[in-house]
Enzyme design. Structure first.
Site, PDB file in Angstrom:
ATOM      1  CE  LYS A  53     -67.487  17.196  17.667  1.00 33.34           C
ATOM      2  NZ  LYS A  53     -68.652  17.645  18.435  1.00 33.34           N
ATOM      3  CD  GLN A  97     -70.988  20.544  18.394  1.00 27.44           C
ATOM      4  OE1 GLN A  97     -70.422  19.698  17.720  1.00 27.44           O
ATOM      5  NE2 GLN A  97     -70.689  20.749  19.671  1.00 27.44           N
ATOM      6  CG  ASP A 120     -72.210  13.189  20.719  1.00 27.46           C
ATOM      7  OD1 ASP A 120     -70.970  13.179  20.863  1.00 27.46           O
ATOM      8  OD2 ASP A 120     -72.845  14.168  20.273  1.00 27.46           O
TER       9      ASP A 120
END
Ligand code: NAD
Length: 294
Positions: A53, A97, A120
């Protein structure tokens, strides 16, 4: 021969487009879009995802910050860091994460992220907006699946899509996206899960089958109809004595068995996986340019 849906090349097209968008944005005097990534602990798969990422941000021209916190970091410290990022004017998107160590509540973490920076798409405000069809950040993997279907010429409109899996990050949001009355969706959707009896009764009715159960090669040729479009979300590590690492990655679909029978199929790796990061970048860009909530 089935069409092999090349997620890697579709994702790199999207990333290249975003890179051009960033150049134009900077030329117009706007600051760089910014993504903050937080990793807790040393899970090797999570480290690899976070690394990819951050690399994608560099390639596209985003500003990025990454925090690597130890596995025993107190929950309060993590939540305070998220609050700082919520008010950081250089940051448009915040990603923590998952999975997190057991002493940290994923729910609290998700709810602490400002929903306007929740690239997200896991915050309850975004999940709710998705269901009622309002502008929101859609979760990246489901959003990527819709783009894959569209770009590969397999529009789901009017089709029967069967989703295997009901998680909050894949199964439920992809089903909710697919039932929206939009050009890239407008499908009839069935969701299967661990409570489903006789799974193949449903999978055999699928024009488009989305497998997201996390069960290696569990969808076999006898479970699909001729000419189905197969989207494999699963990423499973299975032992492989012939591989240097001792394992290989495989999806939820038995690729070799299903490929001769289906119309189109995504490989693992190289199908859905690359789309997830591309859509994360897209959400961050949309957040920076105020295209969603402002
Ligand atoms: P999860 O474990 O949270 O959910 C799995 C779902 O599948 C559950 O809802 C369960 O009800 C259902 N299920 C399990 N076994 C089943 C069975 N035998 N029959 C019917 N339903 C069954 O998993 P998840 O987070 O949704 O991820 C699913 C898979 O997708 C995993 O392999 C994961 O690694 C992968 N994944 C890939 C990406 C990507 O970028 N490609 C992103 C997220 C998840």
């Amino acid at each position: 021969m089935a069409q092999i849906i090349d997620g890697k090349s579709i994702a790199s097209e999207i990333r290249a487009g975003l890179k051009e968008d960033v150049t134009r944005l900077l030329q117009s005097g706007h600051r760089r879009p910014g993504l903050a990534v937080i990793l807790v602990g040393e899970n090797p798969a999570s480290q690899a995802y976070v690394g990819s990422k951050v690399k994608a941000c560099e390639e596209i021209g985003f500003y990025s910050s990454s925090d690597r916190l130890s596995a025993d970091v107190p929950e309060e410290v993590l939540l305070n860091r998220i609050k700082d990022l919520n008010s950081d004017p250089l940051i448009d998107g915040i990603l923590v994460q998952m999975p997190l160590p057991g002493h940290i509540s994923e729910k609290k973490v998700i709810e602490t992220i400002d929903y306007r920076k929740d690239v997200d798409g896991f915050h309850p405000v975004n999940a709710g907006k998705l269901v009622i069809g309002e502008p929101c950040f859609a979760p990246c993997t489901p959003a990527g699946i819709l783009v894959l279907l569209e770009k590969s010429g397999n529009l789901p409109s009017g089709k029967h899509v069967v989703v295997v899996g009901r998680s909050n990050i894949v199964g439920k949001p992809v089903a909710n996206l697919l039932i929206q009355k939009t050009r890239s969706a407008n499908a009839t959707v069935t969701i299967c899960h661990t409570g489903t009896q006789n799974l193949s009764r449903f999978t055999r009715q699928a024009d488009i089958l989305i497998a997201a159960a996390g069960k290696p090669e569990s969808i076999t040729a006898d479970m699909i109809q001729d000419g189905a479009v197969l989207i494999d979300v699963g990423i499973n590590r299975v032992p492989d004595p012939n591989s240097k690492t001792g394992y290989r990655l495989t999806g939820d679909i038995d690729f070799a068995g299903c490929e001769p029978k289906c119309a189109a199929i995504t490989p693992v790796p190289g199908g859905v996986g690359p789309m997830t990061i591309a859509m994360l970048m897209k959400n961050t860009f949309l957040s920076a340019t105020g295209k969603i909530f402002y």
